[in-house]
Scaffold this motif. Structure first.
Motif, PDB file in Angstrom:
ATOM      1  N   PRO A 119       0.830  -1.216   0.000  1.00 16.70           N
ATOM      2  CA  PRO A 119       0.000   0.000   0.000  1.00 16.70           C
ATOM      3  C   PRO A 119       0.861   1.262   0.000  1.00 16.70           C
ATOM      4  O   PRO A 119       1.966   1.277   0.548  1.00 16.70           O
ATOM      5  CB  PRO A 119      -0.781  -0.123   1.318  1.00 16.70           C
ATOM      6  N   ILE A 120       0.368   2.299  -0.644  1.00 15.80           N
ATOM      7  CA  ILE A 120       1.060   3.584  -0.721  1.00 15.80           C
ATOM      8  C   ILE A 120       0.137   4.666  -0.191  1.00 15.80           C
ATOM      9  O   ILE A 120      -1.053   4.674  -0.512  1.00 15.80           O
ATOM     10  CB  ILE A 120       1.450   3.922  -2.172  1.00 15.80           C
ATOM     11  N   SER A 121       0.661   5.576   0.613  1.00 14.50           N
ATOM     12  CA  SER A 121      -0.129   6.708   1.105  1.00 14.50           C
ATOM     13  C   SER A 121       0.192   7.943   0.276  1.00 14.50           C
ATOM     14  O   SER A 121       1.350   8.330   0.151  1.00 14.50           O
ATOM     15  CB  SER A 121       0.159   6.986   2.585  1.00 14.50           C
ATOM     16  N   TYR A 122      -0.855   8.548  -0.285  1.00 14.46           N
ATOM     17  CA  TYR A 122      -0.726   9.754  -1.093  1.00 14.46           C
ATOM     18  C   TYR A 122      -1.429  10.918  -0.399  1.00 14.46           C
ATOM     19  O   TYR A 122      -2.351  10.721   0.402  1.00 14.46           O
ATOM     20  CB  TYR A 122      -1.388   9.565  -2.460  1.00 14.46           C
ATOM     21  N   GLY A 123      -1.018  12.116  -0.752  1.00 14.74           N
ATOM     22  CA  GLY A 123      -1.702  13.304  -0.267  1.00 14.74           C
ATOM     23  C   GLY A 123      -2.418  13.995  -1.408  1.00 14.74           C
ATOM     24  O   GLY A 123      -2.021  13.882  -2.563  1.00 14.74           O
ATOM     25  N   LEU A 124      -3.488  14.691  -1.090  1.00 15.49           N
ATOM     26  CA  LEU A 124      -4.246  15.428  -2.093  1.00 15.49           C
ATOM     27  C   LEU A 124      -4.311  16.895  -1.693  1.00 15.49           C
ATOM     28  O   LEU A 124      -4.747  17.223  -0.589  1.00 15.49           O
ATOM     29  CB  LEU A 124      -5.659  14.862  -2.220  1.00 15.49           C
ATOM     30  N   VAL A 125      -3.852  17.773  -2.569  1.00 13.34           N
ATOM     31  CA  VAL A 125      -3.906  19.215  -2.313  1.00 13.34           C
ATOM     32  C   VAL A 125      -5.328  19.703  -2.551  1.00 13.34           C
ATOM     33  O   VAL A 125      -5.825  19.654  -3.675  1.00 13.34           O
ATOM     34  CB  VAL A 125      -2.929  19.977  -3.237  1.00 13.34           C
ATOM     35  N   SER A 130      -3.202  24.085   1.698  1.00 14.56           N
ATOM     36  CA  SER A 130      -2.799  22.695   1.912  1.00 14.56           C
ATOM     37  C   SER A 130      -1.410  22.392   1.384  1.00 14.56           C
ATOM     38  O   SER A 130      -0.744  21.473   1.844  1.00 14.56           O
ATOM     39  CB  SER A 130      -3.805  21.755   1.228  1.00 14.56           C
ATOM     40  N   LYS A 131      -0.973  23.161   0.403  1.00 13.15           N
ATOM     41  CA  LYS A 131       0.268  22.859  -0.309  1.00 13.15           C
ATOM     42  C   LYS A 131       1.475  22.781   0.612  1.00 13.15           C
ATOM     43  O   LYS A 131       2.324  21.884   0.468  1.00 13.15           O
ATOM     44  CB  LYS A 131       0.517  23.923  -1.389  1.00 13.15           C
ATOM     45  N   SER A 132       1.545  23.670   1.585  1.00 12.37           N
ATOM     46  CA  SER A 132       2.714  23.693   2.471  1.00 12.37           C
ATOM     47  C   SER A 132       2.839  22.415   3.294  1.00 12.37           C
ATOM     48  O   SER A 132       3.948  22.023   3.685  1.00 12.37           O
ATOM     49  CB  SER A 132       2.642  24.906   3.411  1.00 12.37           C
ATOM     50  N   LEU A 133       1.704  21.748   3.547  1.00 13.63           N
ATOM     51  CA  LEU A 133       1.737  20.530   4.351  1.00 13.63           C
ATOM     52  C   LEU A 133       2.463  19.401   3.624  1.00 13.63           C
ATOM     53  O   LEU A 133       3.098  18.556   4.244  1.00 13.63           O
ATOM     54  CB  LEU A 133       0.315  20.088   4.714  1.00 13.63           C
ATOM     55  N   PHE A 134       2.378  19.383   2.297  1.00 14.31           N
ATOM     56  CA  PHE A 134       3.008  18.311   1.527  1.00 14.31           C
ATOM     57  C   PHE A 134       4.525  18.413   1.579  1.00 14.31           C
ATOM     58  O   PHE A 134       5.225  17.413   1.666  1.00 14.31           O
ATOM     59  CB  PHE A 134       2.508  18.349   0.086  1.00 14.31           C
ATOM     60  N   ASN A 138       6.455  15.559   3.264  1.00 14.39           N
ATOM     61  CA  ASN A 138       7.075  14.817   2.167  1.00 14.39           C
ATOM     62  C   ASN A 138       6.153  13.725   1.626  1.00 14.39           C
ATOM     63  O   ASN A 138       6.551  12.564   1.436  1.00 14.39           O
ATOM     64  CB  ASN A 138       8.394  14.179   2.637  1.00 14.39           C
ATOM     65  N   LEU A 139       4.912  14.096   1.383  1.00 18.51           N
ATOM     66  CA  LEU A 139       3.927  13.153   0.873  1.00 18.51           C
ATOM     67  C   LEU A 139       3.912  13.178  -0.656  1.00 18.51           C
ATOM     68  O   LEU A 139       3.931  14.242  -1.256  1.00 18.51           O
ATOM     69  CB  LEU A 139       2.527  13.514   1.384  1.00 18.51           C
ATOM     70  N   PRO A 140       3.838  12.008  -1.284  1.00 17.56           N
ATOM     71  CA  PRO A 140       3.671  11.997  -2.740  1.00 17.56           C
ATOM     72  C   PRO A 140       2.249  12.429  -3.099  1.00 17.56           C
ATOM     73  O   PRO A 140       1.305  12.167  -2.345  1.00 17.56           O
ATOM     74  CB  PRO A 140       3.916  10.527  -3.113  1.00 17.56           C
ATOM     75  N   LEU A 141       2.092  13.093  -4.217  1.00 20.28           N
ATOM     76  CA  LEU A 141       0.781  13.539  -4.658  1.00 20.28           C
ATOM     77  C   LEU A 141       0.048  12.415  -5.387  1.00 20.28           C
ATOM     78  O   LEU A 141       0.677  11.580  -6.040  1.00 20.28           O
ATOM     79  CB  LEU A 141       0.912  14.750  -5.582  1.00 20.28           C
ATOM     80  N   VAL A 142      -1.260  12.405  -5.287  1.00 18.57           N
ATOM     81  CA  VAL A 142      -2.062  11.422  -6.018  1.00 18.57           C
ATOM     82  C   VAL A 142      -1.802  11.613  -7.510  1.00 18.57           C
ATOM     83  O   VAL A 142      -2.052  12.691  -8.055  1.00 18.57           O
ATOM     84  CB  VAL A 142      -3.564  11.604  -5.720  1.00 18.57           C
ATOM     85  N   PRO A 143      -1.299  10.593  -8.213  1.00 18.32           N
ATOM     86  CA  PRO A 143      -0.944  10.760  -9.624  1.00 18.32           C
ATOM     87  C   PRO A 143      -2.144  10.851 -10.553  1.00 18.32           C
ATOM     88  O   PRO A 143      -2.072  11.456 -11.625  1.00 18.32           O
ATOM     89  CB  PRO A 143      -0.116   9.503  -9.921  1.00 18.32           C
ATOM     90  N   GLY A 144      -3.252  10.266 -10.160  1.00 19.50           N
ATOM     91  CA  GLY A 144      -4.444  10.286 -10.997  1.00 19.50           C
ATOM     92  C   GLY A 144      -5.496   9.386 -10.390  1.00 19.50           C
ATOM     93  O   GLY A 144      -5.180   8.292  -9.917  1.00 19.50           O
ATOM     94  N   ILE A 192       3.006  11.925  10.819  1.00 20.40           N
ATOM     95  CA  ILE A 192       2.539  13.300  10.639  1.00 20.40           C
ATOM     96  C   ILE A 192       2.254  13.972  11.977  1.00 20.40           C
ATOM     97  O   ILE A 192       2.665  15.114  12.208  1.00 20.40           O
ATOM     98  CB  ILE A 192       1.281  13.329   9.755  1.00 20.40           C
ATOM     99  N   ILE A 193       1.554  13.271  12.867  1.00 21.91           N
ATOM    100  CA  ILE A 193       1.172  13.886  14.150  1.00 21.91           C
ATOM    101  C   ILE A 193       2.247  13.711  15.219  1.00 21.91           C
ATOM    102  O   ILE A 193       2.075  14.133  16.360  1.00 21.91           O
ATOM    103  CB  ILE A 193      -0.177  13.342  14.650  1.00 21.91           C
ATOM    104  N   LYS A 194       3.336  13.041  14.828  1.00 25.55           N
ATOM    105  CA  LYS A 194       4.512  12.917  15.699  1.00 25.55           C
ATOM    106  C   LYS A 194       4.204  12.171  17.005  1.00 25.55           C
ATOM    107  O   LYS A 194       4.481  12.651  18.109  1.00 25.55           O
ATOM    108  CB  LYS A 194       5.107  14.298  16.004  1.00 25.55           C
ATOM    109  N   VAL A 195       3.629  10.991  16.856  1.00 28.42           N
ATOM    110  CA  VAL A 195       3.410  10.117  18.011  1.00 28.42           C
ATOM    111  C   VAL A 195       3.962   8.733  17.677  1.00 28.42           C
ATOM    112  O   VAL A 195       4.061   8.363  16.508  1.00 28.42           O
ATOM    113  CB  VAL A 195       1.916  10.006  18.387  1.00 28.42           C
ATOM    114  N   LYS A 196       4.314   7.985  18.706  1.00 26.04           N
ATOM    115  CA  LYS A 196       4.826   6.640  18.513  1.00 26.04           C
ATOM    116  C   LYS A 196       3.688   5.645  18.726  1.00 26.04           C
ATOM    117  O   LYS A 196       3.066   5.608  19.782  1.00 26.04           O
ATOM    118  CB  LYS A 196       5.970   6.354  19.495  1.00 26.04           C
ATOM    119  N   VAL A 197       3.430   4.854  17.699  1.00 25.25           N
ATOM    120  CA  VAL A 197       2.373   3.851  17.765  1.00 25.25           C
ATOM    121  C   VAL A 197       2.943   2.511  17.319  1.00 25.25           C
ATOM    122  O   VAL A 197       3.567   2.409  16.263  1.00 25.25           O
ATOM    123  CB  VAL A 197       1.177   4.231  16.854  1.00 25.25           C
TER     124      VAL A 197
END
Length: 240
Positions: A119-125, A130-134, A138-144, A192-197
């Motif tokens: 599985p891959i996690s993508y981000g969507l602007v 929202s752009k600064s969060l990526f 360092n999230l890859p953008l949804v390619p399509g 992202i939220i900086k917690v250890k799970v």
């Protein structure tokens, strides 16, 4: 809450049933692992589609949880596109009223059943804020992808707001639940939220999470069976 916790940036994670039950189960696990406290409910309509009653107390289907600087809103039922739009709008209002600057909405992004891979996690602007969060995460953008139904409502609500929010899509298969995709979503969220799970405990807790959320599983499966491709999906060649 210590003074150090109060000075840390606040996050709001919003989840409701989607493909693979990715976001809903990832949040259920985080709530358990972080021992987040149920602090109330979010009402999106005057007439709720369901209630839970425990020891004489009434609980709505959309609960709000908190632990230090982390907040979570979790719906235990699948939502229509109109209800989804209202949920995100009210979640944005909740964030603003509580000084929360960042909103994350984990979802499942369905892939072709023949796809083989992790599985891959993508981000969507969703909007200009929202752009600064990526860049930060360092999230890859949804390619399509094709975005329909409730997922389109999520994007509409964010797109028309100034909230710094991202939709965190994790590729999954249409199974209830998709364990591998959920674990990937948990790991990405915790970074992202900086917690250890400890995701190693996921398998041993999965049976309990399944039991606690059996109604969610049944209703989500029925929802997708009665609708025609109302989830977000990504073409297999776009992954790589």
């Amino acid at each position: 809450m210590s003074s150090e916790d109060s000075q840390r940036e606040k996050f709001l994670i919003v989840a409701f049933p989607s493909a693979g039950l990715v976001g809903a189960f990832a949040i259920s696990y985080l709530i358990a692992q972080l021992q987040m406290k149920d602090i109330g409910e979010l009402e999106i309509t005057k007439i709720s589609p369901s209630y839970m009653i425990e020891n004489g107390k009434i609980y709505g289907p959309i609960r709000i949880y908190n632990k230090n600087n982390i907040y979570a809103i979790l719906s235990g039922i699948p939502l229509s596109p109109l209800s989804t739009y209202e949920l995100i709008i009210k979640s944005i209002e909740f964030a603003k009223s509580n000084g929360i600057k960042k909103i994350i909405i984990p979802r499942g992004l369905e892939v072709n059943e023949k796809f083989i891979g992790e599985p891959i996690s993508y981000g969507l602007v969703a909007n200009k804020n929202s752009k600064s969060l990526f860049d930060e995460y360092n999230l890859p953008l949804v390619p399509g992808a094709t975005i329909l139904g409730a997922d389109a409502s999520v994007i509409s609500a964010l797109k028309n707001s100034d909230a710094a929010g991202i939709v965190l899509y994790t590729t999954c298969r249409m199974m209830m639940p998709d364990d591998d995709a959920i674990i990937k979503s948990i790991k990405t969220l915790s970074d992202i939220i900086k917690v250890k799970v400890e995701t190693e405990k996921f398998e041993e807790r999965l049976e309990k999470i399944n039991k606690d959320n059996q109604k969610m599983i049944d209703e989500t499966r029925k929802y997708f069976e009665n609708t025609s491709r109302t989830s977000a999906s990504i073409p297999t060649p776009g992954i790589g």
